[in-house]
Scaffold this motif. Structure first.
Motif, PDB file in Angstrom:
ATOM      1  N   GLU A 132      -2.550   1.018  84.326  1.00 13.94           N
ATOM      2  CA  GLU A 132      -3.407   1.758  85.249  1.00 13.94           C
ATOM      3  C   GLU A 132      -4.061   2.969  84.576  1.00 13.94           C
ATOM      4  O   GLU A 132      -5.261   3.226  84.752  1.00 13.94           O
ATOM      5  N   ALA A 133      -3.294   3.699  83.793  1.00 12.53           N
ATOM      6  CA  ALA A 133      -3.828   4.891  83.128  1.00 12.53           C
ATOM      7  C   ALA A 133      -4.940   4.530  82.149  1.00 12.53           C
ATOM      8  O   ALA A 133      -5.956   5.241  82.057  1.00 12.53           O
ATOM      9  N   HIS A 134      -4.767   3.432  81.452  1.00  8.17           N
ATOM     10  CA  HIS A 134      -5.795   3.041  80.488  1.00  8.17           C
ATOM     11  C   HIS A 134      -7.016   2.409  81.157  1.00  8.17           C
ATOM     12  O   HIS A 134      -8.131   2.534  80.645  1.00  8.17           O
ATOM     13  N   GLU A 135      -6.823   1.778  82.306  1.00  9.12           N
ATOM     14  CA  GLU A 135      -7.991   1.322  83.075  1.00  9.12           C
ATOM     15  C   GLU A 135      -8.832   2.527  83.481  1.00  9.12           C
ATOM     16  O   GLU A 135     -10.058   2.518  83.355  1.00  9.12           O
ATOM     17  N   ASP A 136      -8.156   3.574  83.960  1.00  5.16           N
ATOM     18  CA  ASP A 136      -8.854   4.802  84.358  1.00  5.16           C
ATOM     19  C   ASP A 136      -9.543   5.457  83.159  1.00  5.16           C
ATOM     20  O   ASP A 136     -10.682   5.926  83.270  1.00  5.16           O
ATOM     21  N   ALA A 137      -8.860   5.500  82.032  1.00  4.82           N
ATOM     22  CA  ALA A 137      -9.426   6.136  80.838  1.00  4.82           C
ATOM     23  C   ALA A 137     -10.648   5.375  80.335  1.00  4.82           C
ATOM     24  O   ALA A 137     -11.673   5.988  79.994  1.00  4.82           O
ATOM     25  N   VAL A 138     -10.560   4.062  80.290  1.00  2.00           N
ATOM     26  CA  VAL A 138     -11.710   3.258  79.844  1.00  2.00           C
ATOM     27  C   VAL A 138     -12.895   3.499  80.772  1.00  2.00           C
ATOM     28  O   VAL A 138     -14.026   3.705  80.320  1.00  2.00           O
ATOM     29  N   GLU A 139     -12.637   3.518  82.069  1.00  2.00           N
ATOM     30  CA  GLU A 139     -13.704   3.762  83.039  1.00  2.00           C
ATOM     31  C   GLU A 139     -14.332   5.145  82.829  1.00  2.00           C
ATOM     32  O   GLU A 139     -15.559   5.289  82.837  1.00  2.00           O
ATOM     33  N   PHE A 156     -18.351  11.419  70.992  1.00  3.78           N
ATOM     34  CA  PHE A 156     -16.888  11.414  70.996  1.00  3.78           C
ATOM     35  C   PHE A 156     -16.370  10.297  71.905  1.00  3.78           C
ATOM     36  O   PHE A 156     -15.484   9.529  71.513  1.00  3.78           O
ATOM     37  N   ALA A 157     -16.922  10.204  73.098  1.00  4.25           N
ATOM     38  CA  ALA A 157     -16.501   9.162  74.044  1.00  4.25           C
ATOM     39  C   ALA A 157     -16.757   7.775  73.454  1.00  4.25           C
ATOM     40  O   ALA A 157     -15.903   6.885  73.558  1.00  4.25           O
ATOM     41  N   GLN A 158     -17.903   7.596  72.828  1.00  4.02           N
ATOM     42  CA  GLN A 158     -18.248   6.307  72.211  1.00  4.02           C
ATOM     43  C   GLN A 158     -17.268   5.969  71.088  1.00  4.02           C
ATOM     44  O   GLN A 158     -16.860   4.819  70.939  1.00  4.02           O
ATOM     45  N   LYS A 159     -16.865   6.965  70.341  1.00  2.00           N
ATOM     46  CA  LYS A 159     -15.930   6.769  69.218  1.00  2.00           C
ATOM     47  C   LYS A 159     -14.530   6.382  69.711  1.00  2.00           C
ATOM     48  O   LYS A 159     -13.863   5.530  69.117  1.00  2.00           O
ATOM     49  N   ILE A 160     -14.073   7.001  70.796  1.00  2.00           N
ATOM     50  CA  ILE A 160     -12.713   6.795  71.302  1.00  2.00           C
ATOM     51  C   ILE A 160     -12.594   5.529  72.149  1.00  2.00           C
ATOM     52  O   ILE A 160     -11.522   4.928  72.243  1.00  2.00           O
ATOM     53  N   LEU A 161     -13.679   5.098  72.739  1.00  2.00           N
ATOM     54  CA  LEU A 161     -13.665   3.961  73.663  1.00  2.00           C
ATOM     55  C   LEU A 161     -13.025   2.692  73.092  1.00  2.00           C
ATOM     56  O   LEU A 161     -12.198   2.067  73.772  1.00  2.00           O
ATOM     57  N   PRO A 162     -13.314   2.267  71.865  1.00  2.00           N
ATOM     58  CA  PRO A 162     -12.664   1.050  71.350  1.00  2.00           C
ATOM     59  C   PRO A 162     -11.136   1.168  71.279  1.00  2.00           C
ATOM     60  O   PRO A 162     -10.420   0.203  71.558  1.00  2.00           O
ATOM     61  N   THR A 163     -10.636   2.341  70.953  1.00  2.00           N
ATOM     62  CA  THR A 163      -9.186   2.562  70.907  1.00  2.00           C
ATOM     63  C   THR A 163      -8.596   2.453  72.301  1.00  2.00           C
ATOM     64  O   THR A 163      -7.540   1.834  72.491  1.00  2.00           O
ATOM     65  N   LEU A 164      -9.269   3.031  73.282  1.00  2.00           N
ATOM     66  CA  LEU A 164      -8.786   2.951  74.660  1.00  2.00           C
ATOM     67  C   LEU A 164      -8.788   1.509  75.164  1.00  2.00           C
ATOM     68  O   LEU A 164      -7.859   1.085  75.858  1.00  2.00           O
ATOM     69  N   ARG A 165      -9.811   0.762  74.794  1.00  2.00           N
ATOM     70  CA  ARG A 165      -9.859  -0.655  75.193  1.00  2.00           C
ATOM     71  C   ARG A 165      -8.718  -1.442  74.546  1.00  2.00           C
ATOM     72  O   ARG A 165      -8.129  -2.319  75.181  1.00  2.00           O
ATOM     73  N   HIS A 167      -5.822  -0.135  73.643  1.00  2.00           N
ATOM     74  CA  HIS A 167      -4.614   0.289  74.362  1.00  2.00           C
ATOM     75  C   HIS A 167      -4.497  -0.455  75.694  1.00  2.00           C
ATOM     76  O   HIS A 167      -3.394  -0.870  76.069  1.00  2.00           O
ATOM     77  N   LEU A 168      -5.609  -0.594  76.394  1.00  2.00           N
ATOM     78  CA  LEU A 168      -5.587  -1.299  77.676  1.00  2.00           C
ATOM     79  C   LEU A 168      -5.137  -2.740  77.475  1.00  2.00           C
ATOM     80  O   LEU A 168      -4.314  -3.243  78.244  1.00  2.00           O
ATOM     81  N   GLU A 169      -5.636  -3.390  76.456  1.00  2.00           N
ATOM     82  CA  GLU A 169      -5.235  -4.770  76.182  1.00  2.00           C
ATOM     83  C   GLU A 169      -3.738  -4.843  75.866  1.00  2.00           C
ATOM     84  O   GLU A 169      -3.027  -5.708  76.369  1.00  2.00           O
ATOM     85  N   HIS A 170      -3.251  -3.913  75.051  1.00  2.00           N
ATOM     86  CA  HIS A 170      -1.818  -3.868  74.734  1.00  2.00           C
ATOM     87  C   HIS A 170      -0.984  -3.581  75.982  1.00  2.00           C
ATOM     88  O   HIS A 170       0.086  -4.163  76.156  1.00  2.00           O
TER      89      HIS A 170
END
Length: 181
Positions: A132-139, A156-165, A167-170
């Protein structure tokens, strides 16, 4: 017959003003185009809370988890969110934006709940929370990429987004794994 005709006219007189009211255009052409857009301050606040929450829950998982997969994921999120938090704080300081120093009550309540659990119960709840937290973060970060006027924060957001995605998959994989327990 005359009563029916009178009733029709009365109904018509009643609904004509209503039709004009309903047909009014509420979209002002001169309205603020930034209305509803994510501001730099709001992004910094929400992103910082997300990082703090991930770091705190990740560290908790390193202490409480019974599953190696949970501890591995916790190590990953603590490292990645610590790095993004440091970068975000530097950007916020440079732009004179406020960074929260404590988690809001809803996040504190989740931490208290997780703290009261052990073993498989902890692992299952942790996995649910992370998904849930990573769904919110990706959004949030997707919205930042689209809405932010500040080019540096948008980058910055564009750079971090792939990592958050990632994490969401994991987190989803971990959630499926713990649900099977």
């Amino acid at each position: 017959m005359k009563q029916m005709k009178d009733l029709r006219w009365r109904l018509l007189l009643l609904f004509v003003p209503l039709a004009f009211l309903v047909s009014c255009d509420d979209d002002d052409d001169n309205s603020d185009p930034n209305l509803g857009r994510l501001t730099a301050q709001e992004f910094v606040q929400r992103a910082a809370v997300s990082d703090m929450f991930e770091i705190e829950t990740g560290n908790m998982a390193l202490q409480k988890s019974t599953m190696q997969e949970v501890r591995d994921f916790a190590t990953e999120i603590v490292a990645d969110h610590t790095a993004s938090s440091q970068e975000l704080m530097a950007l916020a300081q440079q732009k004179n934006l406020q960074v929260p120093t404590a988690l809001p009550q809803d996040k504190q309540a989740i931490i208290i709940r997780l703290n009261g659990k052990t073993g498989v119960d902890f692992d299952k709840d942790f996995a649910d929370v992370q998904e849930e937290a990573h769904e919110d973060a990706v959004e949030l970060f997707e919205q930042a990429v689209e809405d932010l006027e500040d080019a540096e924060l948008r980058a910055f957001a564009q750079k971090i987004l792939p990592t958050l995605r990632m994490h969401l998959e994991h987190a989803r994989e971990l959630d499926d794994m713990t649900d099977a327990l």
